[in-house]
Design an enzyme around this catalytic site. Structure first.
Site, PDB file in Angstrom:
ATOM      1  N   GLU A   1       0.808  -1.218   0.000  1.00  0.00           N
ATOM      2  CA  GLU A   1       0.000   0.000   0.000  1.00  0.00           C
ATOM      3  C   GLU A   1       0.843   1.271   0.000  1.00  0.00           C
ATOM      4  O   GLU A   1       0.418   2.304  -0.518  1.00  0.00           O
ATOM      5  CB  GLU A   1      -0.975   0.018   1.190  1.00  0.00           C
ATOM      6  CG  GLU A   1      -0.331   0.156   2.553  1.00  0.00           C
ATOM      7  CD  GLU A   1       0.122  -1.147   3.162  1.00  0.00           C
ATOM      8  OE1 GLU A   1       0.571  -1.129   4.324  1.00  0.00           O
ATOM      9  OE2 GLU A   1       0.025  -2.182   2.474  1.00  0.00           O
TER      10      GLU A   1
ATOM     11  N   ASP B   1      -4.737  -7.479  -2.815  1.00  0.00           N
ATOM     12  CA  ASP B   1      -5.285  -7.768  -1.488  1.00  0.00           C
ATOM     13  C   ASP B   1      -5.315  -9.271  -1.327  1.00  0.00           C
ATOM     14  O   ASP B   1      -5.972  -9.976  -2.097  1.00  0.00           O
ATOM     15  CB  ASP B   1      -6.698  -7.172  -1.378  1.00  0.00           C
ATOM     16  CG  ASP B   1      -7.481  -7.731  -0.191  1.00  0.00           C
ATOM     17  OD1 ASP B   1      -6.858  -8.082   0.822  1.00  0.00           O
ATOM     18  OD2 ASP B   1      -8.723  -7.801  -0.280  1.00  0.00           O
TER      19      ASP B   1
ATOM     20  N   GLU C   1      -5.114  -8.519   4.656  1.00  0.00           N
ATOM     21  CA  GLU C   1      -6.380  -7.984   4.154  1.00  0.00           C
ATOM     22  C   GLU C   1      -7.086  -7.133   5.201  1.00  0.00           C
ATOM     23  O   GLU C   1      -7.556  -6.020   4.912  1.00  0.00           O
ATOM     24  CB  GLU C   1      -7.312  -9.109   3.705  1.00  0.00           C
ATOM     25  CG  GLU C   1      -8.643  -8.579   3.183  1.00  0.00           C
ATOM     26  CD  GLU C   1      -9.561  -9.654   2.645  1.00  0.00           C
ATOM     27  OE1 GLU C   1     -10.285  -9.368   1.676  1.00  0.00           O
ATOM     28  OE2 GLU C   1      -9.555 -10.778   3.181  1.00  0.00           O
ATOM     29  N   GLU C   2      -7.159  -7.633   6.423  1.00  0.00           N
ATOM     30  CA  GLU C   2      -7.869  -6.898   7.461  1.00  0.00           C
ATOM     31  C   GLU C   2      -7.198  -5.563   7.766  1.00  0.00           C
ATOM     32  O   GLU C   2      -7.881  -4.553   8.005  1.00  0.00           O
ATOM     33  CB  GLU C   2      -7.961  -7.751   8.732  1.00  0.00           C
ATOM     34  CG  GLU C   2      -8.896  -8.937   8.623  1.00  0.00           C
ATOM     35  CD  GLU C   2      -8.247 -10.179   8.016  1.00  0.00           C
ATOM     36  OE1 GLU C   2      -8.922 -11.205   7.883  1.00  0.00           O
ATOM     37  OE2 GLU C   2      -7.063 -10.099   7.669  1.00  0.00           O
TER      38      GLU C   2
ATOM     39  N   GLY D   1      -1.310 -15.655  -0.020  1.00  0.00           N
ATOM     40  CA  GLY D   1      -1.768 -16.955   0.462  1.00  0.00           C
ATOM     41  C   GLY D   1      -0.711 -17.779   1.146  1.00  0.00           C
ATOM     42  O   GLY D   1      -0.848 -19.000   1.242  1.00  0.00           O
TER      43      GLY D   1
END
Length: 655
Positions: free
Chosen positions: A284, A294, A312-313, A426
């Site tokens: 970001e 994301d 992600e959170e 992942g």
């Protein structure tokens, strides 16, 4: 030696960011256009200027309680049973409850229960407002911030008078809203006003903050839940003091399995895809102007409104406008991704997971495009979680991840298109292999015609190893098809996942020394049905990537049986479909044409038959048809109705 003369160690490898951007900076790439249509709903009047907030669009037929739209809290059909006899409009109850004085968290919880049938105990909210915040901060919340949030929420009928379309599975749809409209959605989410049913919750994640307010059972995550609430409060402080003037586009992308690239036939040279690898920096912050990945859950936002506090959170917490997508974006299927353009960052942070902390306000200086959107693009793609990590090397799993990344990275925009800013997608709680996931994303970037900027989150070893294997690809002119076959070979070996890079290099040299060595293939997913399908007979013209010639064309290699390993194949659609991306495969494989010419030559027929694998010839011809992946799709994905479709090009770009 003075401190000013000490040079910092170089943390990156590959092509410099300056060269990735062509010397023109990160804002020089093509802007995705905003064009209202049947498939792109714009909820404000055009053109949008920055002179003031965009004017909400009022449609002739508002959809406030429709199966294809969000059920709006102010709909007259939104009823609430006060008791066994009395039924009232829920919006009136909401207005009455929120207009009463609220001076503490218990009164806030009581007000929300007046229009919600059952709510859990708001333990996290109570702790945050009366323990985490100081007495003065808590007083300011109830005196100033909460009344402003309530005022913003009650403007919902004014700011979104026509309803909000749902972005459903297996459809290409886009939705554009003003930042002010998004802030109104989030204010209602904070006050838990959106009606919700259990059958809907199975496929839509939900936007009401009730789960965050009650996330108080896990002691280790108590602090990070409070830090996320600080992010939310800072966001509301900003948007209630100064109304945001920009716009945001949410795009759902869907490519059926039948229109995905055939990874076993693509001749893109992987060395031609430029990469920048860095062990420091974040997507970001350092990937500004690029397509920022994301690392998503299939339910967009993951655990942002609960205990989750990883990539992600955290991104959704520092850019709270992303949370609004949970209201109208259905759970992602295997061939789907979401692109969000224009979201603003409001918060700074430190740490990760249990150590995550809000560190203050953030002023986003990203420039805007001509449509009023900040030039920030977030690519939402969900990786597969593996309970047994060895499973990710099976062919079906690798092709699933390849297709997922390709959907997210593919673009219909003309060049130059922005590179992908990504990392260990992942590879945390989902237990993915860093080596495999980096290669999968490289392949997807090459097929989509994008360069790749990779942040390894402190993994210097991965940076070095990935850099050298990429050099190996360039020096040996390795194509996507060649790497795909090498990955297939690795899947059959009993090797640890950290040996993948070295195996690829060794196996390539062994194949050069033993050119006739057979390569393991799996053919059970190609059926005669796909050869007789209407799409196979009426296929569109070949894509450029599919026509790309092999880099080494001095040697004529015998035709190989393609290795397609996807277990959940897709039912082929007719060529008149509009809601799908056109196939990226050629009408006929070059290998197939060459083989047919040879077969027709009686002088060489016998020698060719001797060279072919010992298998059924009809099976081989089925394998060589480039439309062989138009098989019936099963599982979570569904066939798209031909009456609800949209034209969507998917030609694989050349590397």
């Amino acid at each position: 030696m003075s401190e000013s003369t000490i040079t910092q160690p170089k943390t990156w490898r590959g092509t410099s960011i300056k060269d990735i951007c062509g010397g023109k900076g990160p804002w020089s790439f093509t802007v995705t256009p905003l064009s209202p249509s049947k498939y792109h709903s714009v909820l404000y009047e055009l053109p949008a200027t920055l002179d003031g907030p965009p004017i909400p669009r009022v449609s002739k037929e508002p959809h406030l309680w429709h199966e294809d739209h969000v059920r709006m809290p102010f709909s007259t059909k939104n009823l609430f049973s006060v008791d066994e006899i009395n039924i009232k409009e829920r919006w009136k109850l909401i207005q009455d409850a929120l207009k009463q004085p609220i001076t503490n968290s218990k009164e806030l919880e009581s007000a929300l229960k007046k229009y919600n049938r059952t709510l859990p105990n708001f333990g996290a909210l109570h702790y945050f407002l009366h323990e985490e915040l100081g007495e003065e901060e808590s007083e300011q919340f109830f005196k100033n911030l909460l009344p402003n949030i309530i005022s913003l929420a009650l403007r919902l009928p004014e700011l979104l008078p026509s309803g909000i379309p749902l972005l459903k599975q297996n459809h290409n749809r886009s939705l554009s809203m003003s930042q002010q409209q998004v802030s109104c959605i989030l204010a209602n989410a904070f006050l838990c006003t959106f009606p919700w049913k259990q059958n809907v919750a199975a496929s839509y994640p939900g936007v009401n903050f009730v789960s965050l307010f009650s996330a108080f059972q896990r002691e280790k995550r108590k602090d990070c839940v409070c830090e996320k609430l600080k992010c939310i409060c800072n966001y509301f402080r900003r948007v209630t003091q100064n109304v945001p003037l920009g716009t945001i586009t949410f795009e759902r992308k869907f490519i059926p399995r039948s229109n995905m690239p055939r990874w076993d036939t693509l001749k893109n040279n992987l060395g031609n895809t430029r990469i920048h690898l860095d062990s420091e920096g974040t997507i970001e912050e350092n990937g500004r102007g690029f397509l920022q990945v994301d690392f998503a859950n299939k339910n967009i936002g993951g655990g942002v409104l609960a205990y989750g506090c990883v990539q992600e959170e955290i991104r959704f917490a520092i850019c709270p406008e992303l949370i609004a997508a949970r209201l109208f974006v259905e759970q992602l299927g295997n061939g789907e991704a979401v692109i969000i353009i224009g979201t603003e960052r409001f918060n700074s942070y430190t740490g990760y997971g249990d150590t995550f902390e809000w560190s203050g306000d953030y002023r986003d200086v990203t420039p805007r495009d001509i449509y009023g959107r900040l030039r920030t693009s977030v690519c939402v793609i969900d990786a597969t979680m593996y309970h047994r990590p060895k499973e990710q090397f099976s062919g079906s799993q690798m092709i699933r991840e390849l297709n997922k990344a390709y959907v997210g990275f593919h673009s219909r925009d003309p060049p130059p298109i922005a590179p992908v800013a990504t990392g260990n997608w992942g590879c945390g709680a989902f237990r993915g292999s860093k080596q495999l996931k980096s290669l999968i994303q490289l392949i997807a970037c090459a097929a989509a015609g994008r360069d790749m900027v990779y942040y390894s989150f402190g993994d210097t070893q991965l940076v070095e190893e990935f850099y050298y294997v990429h050099l190996f690809f360039g020096n040996n002119q390795i194509t996507i098809a060649q790497l795909w076959r090498l990955l297939g070979q690795f899947a059959s070996k009993n090797l640890s996942e950290d040996k993948l890079f070295s195996f690829i290099q060794q196996a390539h040299f062994e194949s050069k020394n033993q050119p006739n060595k057979s390569i393991q293939t799996i053919t059970k997913f190609f059926t005669k049905k796909t050869l007789d399908s209407p799409r196979s007979r009426n296929s569109s013209s070949p894509s450029k990537a599919s026509q790309e010639k092999p880099v080494n064309n001095n040697k004529k290699e015998p035709a190989e049986i393609p290795m397609d390993l996807e277990e959940n194949a897709v039912e082929s659609l007719s060529p008149c479909s509009d809601d799908v991306v056109e196939s990226s495969q050629p009408e006929e494989s070059p290998y197939f044409k060459k083989l047919m010419v040879k077969v027709q030559s009686s002088a060489k027929k016998r020698s060719i038959e001797e060279k072919l694998p010992k298998t059924d010839l009809s099976r081989i011809f089925e394998m060589l048809d480039d439309e062989g992946n138009n098989c019936k799709e099963t599982g979570e994905e569904h066939q798209v109705p031909l009456t609800e479709v949209i034209v969507h090009r998917s030609d694989v770009k050349q590397s």
